[in-house]
Design a protein around this motif. Structure first.
Motif, PDB file in Angstrom:
ATOM      1  N   ASP A   5     -81.402  24.067 -48.172  1.00 51.12           N
ATOM      2  CA  ASP A   5     -80.372  24.831 -48.868  1.00 51.12           C
ATOM      3  C   ASP A   5     -81.044  25.718 -49.904  1.00 51.12           C
ATOM      4  N   THR A   6     -80.496  26.895 -50.114  1.00 52.27           N
ATOM      5  CA  THR A   6     -81.096  27.863 -51.026  1.00 52.27           C
ATOM      6  C   THR A   6     -80.074  28.345 -52.046  1.00 52.27           C
ATOM      7  N   PHE A   7     -80.502  28.400 -53.311  1.00 51.74           N
ATOM      8  CA  PHE A   7     -79.683  28.865 -54.419  1.00 51.74           C
ATOM      9  C   PHE A   7     -80.502  29.872 -55.212  1.00 51.74           C
ATOM     10  N   ASP A   8     -79.856  30.573 -56.126  1.00 54.05           N
ATOM     11  CA  ASP A   8     -80.624  31.457 -56.999  1.00 54.05           C
ATOM     12  C   ASP A   8     -81.502  30.643 -57.943  1.00 54.05           C
ATOM     13  N   TYR A   9     -80.928  29.586 -58.500  1.00 53.10           N
ATOM     14  CA  TYR A   9     -81.658  28.739 -59.448  1.00 53.10           C
ATOM     15  C   TYR A   9     -81.495  27.275 -59.069  1.00 53.10           C
ATOM     16  N   VAL A  10     -82.574  26.531 -59.229  1.00 51.45           N
ATOM     17  CA  VAL A  10     -82.513  25.073 -59.130  1.00 51.45           C
ATOM     18  C   VAL A  10     -82.887  24.517 -60.498  1.00 51.45           C
ATOM     19  N   ILE A  11     -81.993  23.703 -61.053  1.00 52.44           N
ATOM     20  CA  ILE A  11     -82.216  23.078 -62.361  1.00 52.44           C
ATOM     21  C   ILE A  11     -82.424  21.583 -62.143  1.00 52.44           C
ATOM     22  N   VAL A  12     -83.513  21.053 -62.663  1.00 49.85           N
ATOM     23  CA  VAL A  12     -83.787  19.626 -62.576  1.00 49.85           C
ATOM     24  C   VAL A  12     -83.326  18.976 -63.872  1.00 49.85           C
ATOM     25  N   GLY A  13     -82.266  18.181 -63.794  1.00 51.70           N
ATOM     26  CA  GLY A  13     -81.751  17.479 -64.962  1.00 51.70           C
ATOM     27  C   GLY A  13     -80.421  18.035 -65.431  1.00 51.70           C
ATOM     28  N   ALA A  14     -79.447  17.140 -65.595  1.00 52.05           N
ATOM     29  CA  ALA A  14     -78.105  17.530 -66.050  1.00 52.05           C
ATOM     30  C   ALA A  14     -77.821  17.000 -67.437  1.00 52.05           C
ATOM     31  N   GLY A  15     -78.857  16.993 -68.287  1.00 49.59           N
ATOM     32  CA  GLY A  15     -78.670  16.559 -69.667  1.00 49.59           C
ATOM     33  C   GLY A  15     -78.176  17.689 -70.546  1.00 49.59           C
ATOM     34  N   VAL A  67     -84.682  21.594 -51.711  1.00 44.97           N
ATOM     35  CA  VAL A  67     -83.714  22.638 -52.048  1.00 44.97           C
ATOM     36  C   VAL A  67     -84.507  23.807 -52.622  1.00 44.97           C
ATOM     37  N   ARG A  68     -84.144  25.023 -52.200  1.00 42.63           N
ATOM     38  CA  ARG A  68     -84.932  26.206 -52.534  1.00 42.63           C
ATOM     39  C   ARG A  68     -84.284  27.050 -53.629  1.00 42.63           C
ATOM     40  N   ALA A  69     -85.139  27.773 -54.369  1.00 36.49           N
ATOM     41  CA  ALA A  69     -84.688  28.658 -55.445  1.00 36.49           C
ATOM     42  C   ALA A  69     -85.184  30.077 -55.165  1.00 36.49           C
ATOM     43  N   ARG A  70     -84.232  31.020 -55.057  1.00 42.66           N
ATOM     44  CA  ARG A  70     -84.632  32.407 -54.844  1.00 42.66           C
ATOM     45  C   ARG A  70     -85.250  33.019 -56.094  1.00 42.66           C
ATOM     46  N   ARG A  71     -84.717  32.645 -57.263  1.00 36.29           N
ATOM     47  CA  ARG A  71     -85.166  33.283 -58.503  1.00 36.29           C
ATOM     48  C   ARG A  71     -86.100  32.387 -59.317  1.00 36.29           C
ATOM     49  N   GLU A  72     -85.633  31.185 -59.684  1.00 33.81           N
ATOM     50  CA  GLU A  72     -86.453  30.331 -60.540  1.00 33.81           C
ATOM     51  C   GLU A  72     -86.150  28.863 -60.326  1.00 33.81           C
TER      52      GLU A  72
END
Length: 547
Positions: A6-16, A249-254
């Motif tokens: 799956d690909t998104f613009d951003y992948v963020i690790v952590g929901a704190g 999971v992939r990130a297009r931007r960052e």
């Protein structure tokens, strides 16, 4: 055949704290897609949302990382529990609910290290953007339109009032608003409680944003590696169970790592980013050498316990039996009660020694006490407790992975009180707090000192007590220190991009160059607000005037 990630613009690790704000801000832009990976479960546990529930969640491994520090001589050979949140909201779902920005010079010192745009005047607008201050405060210092309600204490105890009166009589001023930029003094903490409920970063920022179809939040997703193409971060691999098959999971931007000071360091290290010596010990090839995991700091506190006179009802009595039932009823009716208070009631920001320009200590007072050697078990006699810690410790430690397995806890070594000046300031704080607990105003209600007890008088005796009984305040910082590339102790630049790599950013308390004179939560949220403008390509908010 392997499935396409799956690909998104951003992948963020952590929901704190940081991840929740970033997810909300980035998805404000139309069409921008974000995937948040949270190692823990959804925040459905009732005790997360009940302020007094921290007593249960802090020892619950289903919603927390049950980390411990590595024992040293100066912790009496103890490994100290340094629990971190592992659920939506991260530590904001299990912390002490305090809102504390610290002193302006904390941030001015960051700017003086070469971090452009990180002085107090630059950062104040970002504190204000997050905040919805409910109560008094200067309009040019406090935010009114943010998502995070910051409220005042509404439940007061005679011991707390006596402690404040005693401090004032001893020469400590009453602080009208310690978050205004003038911290010195004593008073009640401002907290993140509204209508009897905890307001975590997840509740304030992440859950509203989850209504947007551009945001996907995956829980029980433990990041186990950052994916690179050349020097560019292009995705994250995660596990849903130990020994399972990694999902990519992939990130297009960052890729943005906001996993917290310990977990961010571990993830970068198992991805091959860190000191060569650390990576060699865990048999991970060096992809990019940086001092990830070094420059680690934490606050270390020593607490006194006093026995109250018979007839003085403290939290120890109010939290049991029929009296607790009455408090639950008051909570249900929306009346002031002990269930909707923060664990620390009164703040003290003062000086370890006369002659200092500004406070170098933080103190806390609570009209209740915990049994010695037990975890959050209240004493069976009426008691109160108070503790202090040094604002800006110089003792430096590390966070180092023990293996490439992200299900194994890292080596967390703060090296508490290893710096000689830290020991001097700690002793000054202990002696100050002992004096303030024995003022005439307090002794009208108290019988005497239980811990460490009147026999502990010399420096060596007090330090021995601190070594054997001191605790963390859960304020972990510094493992991905912000600084210019010429600063060989730094990991990220002043836009929070990892030195020498592309499309990889770190946004959490690990980037703090030095310890703020405060709990770290408010400043972590400010960092995330500021980072969201970097990432979105927005101009910085105008610096505050005459800050």
């Amino acid at each position: 055949m392997a499935s396409t990630p799956d690909t998104f613009d951003y992948v963020i690790v952590g929901a704190g704290a940081a991840g929740s704000i970033l997810a909300a801000r980035l998805t404000e832009d139309p069409g921008v897609t974000v995937c948040v990976l949270e190692a823990g479960p959804p925040d459905r546990n009732f005790f997360i949302h009940l302020p007094a529930g921290f007593i249960k969640t802090l020892v619950d491994p289903s919603v927390t990382w049950q980390f411990k520090t590595t024992p040293t001589e100066r912790t009496g050979g103890r490994g100290i529990a340094t629990t971190q949140g592992r659920t939506l909201g991260g530590s904001s779902s299990v912390n002490g609910l305090i809102y504390n920005r610290g002193q302006p010079n904390d941030l001015n010192a960051w700017a003086q290290r070469g971090n452009r745009g990180w002085g107090y005047a630059d950062c104040l607008p970002y504190y204000m953007r997050t905040e919805k201050r409910v109560g008094h405060g200067r309009e040019d210092r406090r935010g009114r339109g943010g998502a995070l309600p910051v409220t005042d204490m509404d439940w007061f105890h005679p011991l707390s009032e006596a402690f404040i009166e005693g401090c004032i009589a001893a020469g400590v001023p009453r602080a009208p608003d310690y978050n205004s930029g003038d911290q010195a003094g004593v008073g009640y903490y401002q907290r993140l409680i509204q209508n009897g409920w905890r307001v975590s970063a997840a509740r304030a920022f992440l859950h509203p944003a989850m209504a947007r179809q551009e945001l996907e939040v995956r829980t029980n997703a433990r990041a186990c590696g950052i994916v690179f193409e050349g020097r560019r971060a292009v995705g994250v691999r995660y596990l849903t169970e130990r020994g399972g098959t990694p999902v990519e999971v992939r990130a297009r931007r960052e890729v943005i790592v906001s996993a917290g000071t310990a977990n961010t360091a571990r993830l970068l290290q198992v991805s091959g980013i860190g000191p060569a010596s650390t990576l060699a010990r865990i048999n991970v090839p060096v992809f990019h050498e940086l001092p990830v995991g070094e420059n680690f700091r934490d606050h270390y506190a020593s607490r006194f316990v006093m026995r109250a006179k018979p007839g003085v009802e403290t939290l120890n009595e109010l939290a049991r039996g029929f009296k607790l039932v009455k408090q639950v009823a008051r909570w249900a009716m929306g009346k002031p009660n002990i269930l909707a208070t923060s664990p620390s009631h009164v703040h003290l920001f003062w000086k370890s020694f006369e002659g200092l320009d500004e406070p170098d200590l933080q103190g806390v007072f609570t009209p209740g006490s915990y049994a010695a050697g037990k975890t959050y078990v209240l004493d069976d006699y009426p008691g109160c407790s108070a503790g202090t810690w040094q604002h800006r410790p110089e003792s430096i430690g590390w966070v180092r992975s023990k293996s490439a397995d992200v299900f194994e806890d890292p080596d967390i070594q703060p090296n508490y009180l290893s710096d000689e000046n830290d020991r001097r300031v700690h002793l000054g704080g202990m002696r100050l707090m002992r004096r303030l607990l024995q003022t005439p105003q307090m002794m009208r209600l108290l019988e005497g000192e239980v811990l460490p007890g009147p026999d502990a008088q010399t420096d060596d005796e007090l330090l021995d007590f601190a070594y054997r009984n001191g605790t963390t305040t859960y304020h972990l910082i510094g493992t991905c220190r912000m600084g210019p590339e010429t600063d060989k102790t730094s990991v990220v630049n002043d836009r929070l991009q990892v030195h020498g790599l592309e499309a990889l950013r770190v946004v959490d308390a690990s980037i703090m160059p030095s310890m703020p004179s405060a709990n770290t939560y408010a400043t972590t949220m400010m960092i995330a607000e500021k980072a969201s403008d970097f990432i979105r390509g927005r101009a910085a908010l105008p610096a505050a005037e005459a800050a």
